[in-house]
Design an enzyme around this catalytic site. Structure first.
Site, PDB file in Angstrom:
ATOM      1  N   TRP A 171      21.161  -0.644  75.459  1.00  0.00           N
ATOM      2  CA  TRP A 171      20.730  -1.440  76.029  1.00  0.00           C
ATOM      3  C   TRP A 171      22.154  -1.761  77.299  1.00  0.00           C
ATOM      4  CZ3 TRP A 171      23.640  -6.080  74.949  1.00  0.00           C
ATOM      5  CH2 TRP A 171      22.870  -7.369  74.731  1.00  0.00           C
ATOM      6  N   HIS A 172      23.223  -1.957  76.338  1.00  0.00           N
ATOM      7  CA  HIS A 172      23.896  -2.266  77.411  1.00  0.00           C
ATOM      8  C   HIS A 172      24.081  -2.204  78.492  1.00  0.00           C
ATOM      9  CE1 HIS A 172      25.172  -3.395  72.838  1.00  0.00           C
ATOM     10  NE2 HIS A 172      26.379  -4.264  73.583  1.00  0.00           N
ATOM     11  N   GLY A 173      23.740  -0.839  79.272  1.00  0.00           N
ATOM     12  CA  GLY A 173      24.301  -0.666  80.963  1.00  0.00           C
ATOM     13  C   GLY A 173      23.389   1.006  80.850  1.00  0.00           C
ATOM     14  N   PHE A 182      25.152  -6.775  81.022  1.00  0.00           N
ATOM     15  CA  PHE A 182      24.464  -6.451  80.480  1.00  0.00           C
ATOM     16  C   PHE A 182      22.704  -7.537  80.577  1.00  0.00           C
ATOM     17  CE2 PHE A 182      28.604  -5.283  78.325  1.00  0.00           C
ATOM     18  CZ  PHE A 182      28.462  -3.960  78.864  1.00  0.00           C
TER      19      PHE A 182
END
Lengths: 477, 294
Positions: A325-327, A477
């Site tokens: 999800w962060h990247g 993000f």
């Protein structure tokens, strides 16, 4: 527009005065104005992506309304699927398209094929991961009949586009926010003062701590081969505080600003670096995301209801997805995996819910608790290396240099002033750790000059010691 | 209640602003009182100003009658204030050596004015001695950066209390680079490309003219100097530089060492000399200066 900018310092008072003076008592108008100000705030960065925000919000609004009237389970599932596809599809396209293409190409090349593909020059819409998750959470709650779907489009758009949380959370729940958007808001003096103090504290963390750490961290992580193990460890420590100051600072500012407008957000950070175990850390770090994944992914997967093997599988899925999800980079997935592995011993030994209270809340702190706190912080810091490094290879090299090839020479840089700032941060946070933000009750019973003197001191430290204006890490993000 | 909240917030911000303004004024007064620009070296006849090319190329031990006041990333806009104050306070200086390299006249130098980093680095050093006209100019370029830099003004002024050489100890000086341009970098010619925006930067040129006029008005002889650059350093605005020189400064001596033969080991990068290069170049420059300096 970012909170720590002159533009925002002009924008906020204007919006605030219009909201409370011109539109006071007219809830629907206030909500409409929240939408307008949210669009200005978001469009300041790139107005073209407002359509994306609007599209996401309207899709979930109409799906929510349909879910309010449709009874057939099949149709309800179909509606939810459309919402998931729209939200995750947009997120996947803008954030992960190039990642998947590049990863497939690498995999094919590994087996000797030379596929021809096109990467797109995509701009990642800022905050897309936050507002799509917030909007999607509403649809899932409507599907589960946990809330009454919103009929008023203005109320719903206000909930999605309320500017404090628009770019980097907290990922608020419709169950918490929609009732607040529906009811009439009355100005509360104490709540506003509280909000301002929280904004001030958030700004301190961002500008004095995070921004000052940033230049040293960038120097080391942009060219890790030039530094010895001790220096890289110093840089990793600084990054641990940079990301904390940056992200929790943003959350504090968002919560404080929301309070100024009469809204109450959830607490997104609860002194995570005072955690004694990794599971406690994850109950205190980015709470809105952790609980989102818990409620909308972990529980549907079965949570901890099944066998231990299934629980471990579900836990690892959550951590991997959270990392992703962060990247769109393998480093984030590695970071998620490492945290998942950290989490497992507590899960297997069923001690992961041991420390629910903040450290030292009930009696004296034992030596073991101190040691656990330090060890947890060390583990977290080592995992952050994967989060910050440009590639897994570089992260591995940094970890190897710190843990296995470290001759503990003198560090090549030691920003003592930055560490002094961190020490002050930790001291204040420690003293105020029983409150939602540490300075909430500082000097509240003291005479005004003393109290204001304290606030002046924070303001002046922001003014004098603030690092160069930097954007927030979590915007990407 | 909201009025009370706004009044108290406004009052608090007023107190805060007052504290900052008082600090700013006190700092300015203090630094103006304490500042001195006299260089304690009466035998120095030449003052050198310019950017990092000058800083790292001029060795004061070899050029023993020269004061190197070059400063990294400094545009003529800031050098003007520096040269003015130093020439006023040091009448023994008879020659002003001005770094005149290709990057100083091209349009890309604009970021040396308007970029927040450059403003926060250079402006605090000179702000107390700048002309109102110059302050207006920099404010119009980037008001936000100027406002943000006020904290640095105060911090810089506080140094006035603690140092005896204020402010000239902050105004530049000779520097030494010890690294060498490696073979791998030399072969990678892409690194040598000068990809900045072309065209002549009018403001920097205007301030170069101001420096020269100011020097002449004080009976100081301006001399332009171009320090050596590596053969792979691509210069794509040579015509502009020659045009500027011919049309504006043709009456001035121009010591052009751009193609001065130096080995790769004399460069720290494509346009900066290292210690070895600075020594060789300074000897050659000394010989040339002898022809000009009486």
């Amino acid at each position: 527009m970012i909170f720590n900018s002159i533009e925002f310092a002009i924008f906020l008072p204007i919006v605030y005065c219009i909201y409370w003076f011109l539109l006071k008592g007219r809830t629907n108008w206030q909500n409409a104005f929240i939408i307008l100000s949210g669009f200005v705030f978001y469009g300041w960065w790139d107005w073209r992506f407002l359509f994306l925000l609007l599209f996401t919000a309207l899709v979930d609004y109409f799906i929510g309304r349909s879910l309010g009237v449709v009874e057939s389970i099949k149709k309800r599932k179909l509606l939810l699927t459309i919402s998931v596809l729209c939200n995750i599809g947009l997120l996947g396209f803008f954030k992960y398209y190039n990642f998947f293409v590049d990863s497939f190409v690498s995999a094919f090349r590994f087996f000797g094929y030379q596929p021809t593909t096109d990467s797109l020059q995509l701009i990642l819409p800022v905050g897309i991961s936050f507002y799509t998750f917030q909007s999607l959470g509403y649809s899932i709650d409507a599907y589960r009949r946990k809330l009454q779907p919103e009929k008023n489009v203005i109320t719903f758009l206000g909930f999605v586009s309320f500017f404090p949380q628009l770019l980097a959370g907290p990922i608020e729940r419709a169950t918490n926010m929609l009732p607040q958007f529906r009811k009439e808001r009355k100005f509360d003096y104490n709540q506003s003062v509280d909000g301002l103090k929280q904004v001030l504290w958030g700004l301190f963390k961002k500008v004095v701590i995070a921004d000052n750490c940033a230049s040293w961290v960038n120097m080391a992580f942009d060219n890790p081969h030039a530094y010895n193990g001790t220096t890289l460890f110093v840089a990793a420590l600084l990054f641990a505080f940079q990301i904390y100051g940056d992200f929790s600072g943003y959350s504090d500012m968002a919560c404080g600003i929301a309070r100024l407008f009469g809204f109450q957000y959830m607490q997104n950070f609860n002194y995570p670096y005072f955690s004694r175990t990794i599971s406690e850390f994850w109950r205190r770090w980015h709470i809105s995301l952790s609980t989102w994944f818990r409620d909308y992914v972990y529980f549907p997967l079965g949570g901890s209801a099944g066998s231990m093997a299934k629980t471990i599988r579900n836990t690892m899925i959550i951590f991997l997805v959270s990392g992703f999800w962060h990247g769109a980079n393998w480093t984030y997935i590695a970071w998620g995996a490492i945290n998942g592995l950290y989490f497992l011993p507590g899960l297997i030994s069923r001690s992961n819910r041991k420390y629910l209270d903040i450290i030292g809340n009930s009696g004296r702190i034992s030596t073991i608790e101190w040691a656990r706190m330090l060890f947890t912080f060390f583990l977290t810091t080592m995992a952050w290396i994967y989060f910050r490094a440009r590639s897994i290879q570089e992260a591995n090299a940094i970890v190897y240099e710190i843990l296995f090839n470290n001759k503990w020479q003198l560090p090549q840089f030691m920003p003592t002033a930055v560490f002094a700032g961190i020490a002050i941060l930790l001291l204040i946070e420690w003293m105020g750790r029983r409150n939602p933000y540490p300075i909430q009750h500082f000097f509240v019973n003291s005479p005004t000059p003393v109290r204001w003197g304290f606030y002046c001191l924070i303001c002046l430290s922001i003014y004098f010691f603030g690092g160069r204006e930097q954007t927030f890490i979590y915007f990407q993000f | 209640m909201i009025q009370k909240f706004l009044l108290r917030t406004g009052f608090f911000l007023g107190i805060l602003t007052s504290i900052i303004v008082v600090c700013l004024l006190a700092g300015t007064i203090l630094s103006k009182q304490r500042a001195h620009f006299k260089v304690t070296a009466p035998h120095k006849k030449i003052l050198a100003i310019g950017n990092s090319h000058v800083t790292y190329a001029l060795n004061e031990k070899i050029l023993d009658n020269l004061l190197n006041f070059g400063s990294d990333g400094e545009a003529y806009f800031y050098s003007y204030t520096k040269a003015k104050k130093l020439l006023e306070a040091n009448p023994e200086i008879r020659y002003l050596l001005i770094g005149f390299s290709n990057n100083m006249i091209r349009n890309s130098i604009q970021r040396w004015y308007e970029d927040e980093t450059f403003i926060s680095h250079h402006l605090p050093k000179y702000v107390n001695w700048m002309d109102v006209e110059d302050l207006k100019l920099i404010y119009s370029e980037n008001p936000k950066a100027v406002i943000m830099a006020t904290a640095k003004f105060i911090a810089f002024d506080l140094k006035a209390v603690s140092t005896g050489k204020f402010p000239i100890n902050e105004w530049g000086g000779p520097g030494i680079l010890t690294n060498q341009l490696s073979d791998s970098v030399v072969k990678n010619t892409n690194n040598a490309m000068n990809l900045y925006e072309t065209g002549i930067h009018s403001v920097n040129l205007r301030y170069l003219k101001k420096i020269i006029e100011m020097a002449k008005s004080k009976n100081v002889q301006p001399v332009l100097v171009r320090t050596p650059v590596h053969a792979l350093y691509k210069v794509d605005n040579e015509q502009d530089l020659q045009h500027v020189y011919r049309n504006n400064f043709a009456d001035l001596p121009f010591l052009d060492f751009q193609h001065f033969p130096l080995a790769d080991s004399c460069f720290a990068d494509y346009d900066h000399l290292n210690k070895n290069g600075a020594e060789l170049f300074s000897r050659a420059l000394k010989a040339e200066l002898k022809k000009i300096v009486d």
